[in-house]
Design a protein around this motif. Sequence first.
Motif, PDB file in Angstrom:
ATOM      1  N   PHE A  11     -32.758  45.740  77.467  1.00 40.30           N
ATOM      2  CA  PHE A  11     -31.303  45.781  77.591  1.00 40.30           C
ATOM      3  C   PHE A  11     -30.810  47.066  78.244  1.00 40.30           C
ATOM      4  O   PHE A  11     -29.978  47.029  79.150  1.00 40.30           O
ATOM      5  CB  PHE A  11     -30.653  45.637  76.207  1.00 40.30           C
ATOM      6  CG  PHE A  11     -29.146  45.649  76.251  1.00 40.30           C
ATOM      7  CD1 PHE A  11     -28.434  44.462  76.364  1.00 40.30           C
ATOM      8  CD2 PHE A  11     -28.438  46.848  76.205  1.00 40.30           C
ATOM      9  CE1 PHE A  11     -27.045  44.466  76.429  1.00 40.30           C
ATOM     10  CE2 PHE A  11     -27.049  46.866  76.270  1.00 40.30           C
ATOM     11  CZ  PHE A  11     -26.359  45.671  76.379  1.00 40.30           C
ATOM     12  N   SER A  12     -31.300  48.195  77.793  1.00 41.32           N
ATOM     13  CA  SER A  12     -30.706  49.480  78.172  1.00 41.32           C
ATOM     14  C   SER A  12     -30.693  49.752  79.676  1.00 41.32           C
ATOM     15  O   SER A  12     -29.640  50.095  80.235  1.00 41.32           O
ATOM     16  CB  SER A  12     -31.429  50.613  77.428  1.00 41.32           C
ATOM     17  OG  SER A  12     -30.835  51.849  77.723  1.00 41.32           O
ATOM     18  N   LEU A  48     -35.567  54.827  72.435  1.00 43.26           N
ATOM     19  CA  LEU A  48     -35.834  53.920  73.551  1.00 43.26           C
ATOM     20  C   LEU A  48     -34.561  53.638  74.343  1.00 43.26           C
ATOM     21  O   LEU A  48     -34.607  53.499  75.574  1.00 43.26           O
ATOM     22  CB  LEU A  48     -36.427  52.602  73.023  1.00 43.26           C
ATOM     23  CG  LEU A  48     -37.847  52.672  72.476  1.00 43.26           C
ATOM     24  CD1 LEU A  48     -38.220  51.347  71.807  1.00 43.26           C
ATOM     25  CD2 LEU A  48     -38.834  52.989  73.592  1.00 43.26           C
ATOM     26  N   ASN A  49     -33.441  53.568  73.658  1.00 39.53           N
ATOM     27  CA  ASN A  49     -32.158  53.336  74.334  1.00 39.53           C
ATOM     28  C   ASN A  49     -31.825  54.503  75.264  1.00 39.53           C
ATOM     29  O   ASN A  49     -31.381  54.301  76.396  1.00 39.53           O
ATOM     30  CB  ASN A  49     -31.064  53.149  73.290  1.00 39.53           C
ATOM     31  CG  ASN A  49     -29.806  52.537  73.868  1.00 39.53           C
ATOM     32  OD1 ASN A  49     -29.860  51.785  74.836  1.00 39.53           O
ATOM     33  ND2 ASN A  49     -28.677  52.843  73.284  1.00 39.53           N
ATOM     34  N   ALA A  50     -32.040  55.722  74.784  1.00 34.64           N
ATOM     35  CA  ALA A  50     -31.792  56.900  75.618  1.00 34.64           C
ATOM     36  C   ALA A  50     -32.734  56.925  76.815  1.00 34.64           C
ATOM     37  O   ALA A  50     -32.328  57.229  77.944  1.00 34.64           O
ATOM     38  CB  ALA A  50     -31.953  58.170  74.781  1.00 34.64           C
ATOM     39  N   PHE A  51     -33.998  56.579  76.588  1.00 38.29           N
ATOM     40  CA  PHE A  51     -34.980  56.547  77.676  1.00 38.29           C
ATOM     41  C   PHE A  51     -34.603  55.492  78.713  1.00 38.29           C
ATOM     42  O   PHE A  51     -34.706  55.708  79.923  1.00 38.29           O
ATOM     43  CB  PHE A  51     -36.371  56.265  77.112  1.00 38.29           C
ATOM     44  CG  PHE A  51     -37.443  56.150  78.169  1.00 38.29           C
ATOM     45  CD1 PHE A  51     -37.846  57.257  78.889  1.00 38.29           C
ATOM     46  CD2 PHE A  51     -38.037  54.926  78.437  1.00 38.29           C
ATOM     47  CE1 PHE A  51     -38.831  57.154  79.864  1.00 38.29           C
ATOM     48  CE2 PHE A  51     -39.023  54.808  79.408  1.00 38.29           C
ATOM     49  CZ  PHE A  51     -39.422  55.929  80.117  1.00 38.29           C
ATOM     50  N   GLY A  52     -34.133  54.340  78.231  1.00 38.40           N
ATOM     51  CA  GLY A  52     -33.735  53.268  79.137  1.00 38.40           C
ATOM     52  C   GLY A  52     -32.573  53.660  80.024  1.00 38.40           C
ATOM     53  O   GLY A  52     -32.505  53.257  81.191  1.00 38.40           O
ATOM     54  N   GLY A  76     -35.582  39.518  79.536  1.00 34.33           N
ATOM     55  CA  GLY A  76     -36.310  40.239  78.501  1.00 34.33           C
ATOM     56  C   GLY A  76     -35.606  40.193  77.158  1.00 34.33           C
ATOM     57  O   GLY A  76     -36.252  40.085  76.107  1.00 34.33           O
ATOM     58  N   VAL A  77     -34.275  40.248  77.184  1.00 36.22           N
ATOM     59  CA  VAL A  77     -33.486  40.161  75.941  1.00 36.22           C
ATOM     60  C   VAL A  77     -33.712  38.809  75.266  1.00 36.22           C
ATOM     61  O   VAL A  77     -33.832  38.725  74.034  1.00 36.22           O
ATOM     62  CB  VAL A  77     -31.991  40.384  76.242  1.00 36.22           C
ATOM     63  CG1 VAL A  77     -31.120  39.942  75.074  1.00 36.22           C
ATOM     64  CG2 VAL A  77     -31.733  41.865  76.542  1.00 36.22           C
TER      65      VAL A  77
END
Length: 573
Positions: free
Chosen positions: A464-465, A321-325, A348-349
């Motif tokens: 976050f990302s 998900l971090n990479a996608f973000g 959101g965080v």
Amino acid sequence: MEGGIPEADMSAFRECLALSWKNPYVLRLAFSAGIGGLLFGYDTGVISGALLYIRDDFKAVDRKTWLQEAIVSTALAGAIIGAAVGGWINDRFGRRIAIILADALFLTGAIIMAAATNPAILIVGRVFVGLGVGMASMASPLYISEASPTRVRGALVSLNSFLITGGQFLSYLINLAFTKAPGTWRWMLGVAAVPAIVQIILMFSLPESPRWLYRKGRYEEGQAILKKIYPPEDVEGEIQALKESVDLEIKESESSEKINMMKLLKTTAVRRGLYAGMGLQIFQQFVGINTVMYYSPTIVQLAGFASNRTALLLSLITSGLNAFGSILSIYFIDKTGRKKLALISLSGVVVALALLTVTFRESEIHSPMVSAIETSHFNTTCPDFTSAVDPGRWTCMTCLKASSPSCGFCAAPNDKLLPGACLISNDTSKDICGNDHRSWYTRGCPSKFGWAALIGLALYIIFFSPGMGTVPWVVNSEIYPLRYRGVCGGMASTTVWVSNLIVSQSFLSLTQAIGTAWTFMMFGIVAIVGIFFVIIFVPETKGVPMEEVEKMLEQRSVQFKFWEKRNSVSEKY
């Protein structure tokens, strides 16, 4: 090349993709330099999984939380030094040499870690890796920025962020691949040498940054590279723009050498830029992102998933998900705007951290009980349980907090939520518990709320990302006046590494001292403060040319009465 950053809309994003067939040479430069970001991301992710198995091999690490934190955070201490020294190396020897040197340091660290025979040697290897990461974190984006066409510079620099998150995702795949191999963590850490070697080979075949060449008076070499980067009809204009920009920068740097730090801070535009830029970097770290990335498998275990392999597999979701973000951020950073995207991200965080706080608190309250009958089946009963005044009130959490010696929880065989046994935490207890088809817990307790914790972690990364993962870096690349960009960028870079070090070094100790739930609540409070900080101190730099950012900061007063509507100064431009 430095005539300002035009607003990057979807046409610019599509143009960046079109480079794959229009001018693959530019993408070759960007991807080759971006491997430095891949190394950074790989190291961030791989240590989180390797730490699970390092604890199994080195009992001192398993027993001492500060050793676990040291193994993670000494790389960050090395990165602080690497970033500081890297600035001088970048200017003195060039971006290309700085990247190659960073790779050599990273390669040395990977070999030392893979061959480590004790925690001390492992920590030495982590320092070398940190030095390489710190140098690469400055040199790689700088090389990409200076070797990219103006129109797609923002997207190509964002590529470095994508490769960081891609490296994290790759590290979890590598971790999973070696969970059954002999010397598990040694393979995990040693594989990092491969991309370092690949980048060294690639960088030897690539040219130096044209901007650095111009600063050193090597005009013909710089022009030859520009002719490969830009279409023929644009080359002359870009050569002239680069020459004028470098001449101006040299002139201003010579005139600003006499300016000390106090005079710099008295300059309104610089001071306000530092408020916004350094503040964003601090909040980026203190909302807890690198605790999630460095300790993701450990957090999953704290949520009630005992198996190392299961923890790594579930952590793969958050890194994916971090990479996608980071891909989403390439599009949204210019479409939505820096300030608005940061506010959406922090909001959101806050929601995600609130969910994590409630989830871990419920898990602590509803922890399985310790059964004297179940415990009596074993001959390694926890001494603190035996001597307790009221052992009938002991829960799994109580058992895990025992310290003389450390104890673990052996769950019931059929239903993990039923009362289990509290035993001394050692290999004998772990083996006996496993032979009875039970699960062995030393980090967290069985919980019916474990999946809620995973949802909370996923929401945290999703919000976050694309926002706070990218916005602070973009704002810091835009907000400082040209003549102060070097020193201010160095201050911001040092800020993020120091903040990262503080948070990473204290996370496990905080979870032990106040509990996982309250630790996440602290991060949530920081995120709420961060929302007000962004509203008050951070201007919107979307679409504002670099030359006009200074004017905007000089005219813009700090917006304490943020609820009062007013026209943006940037609209004047």
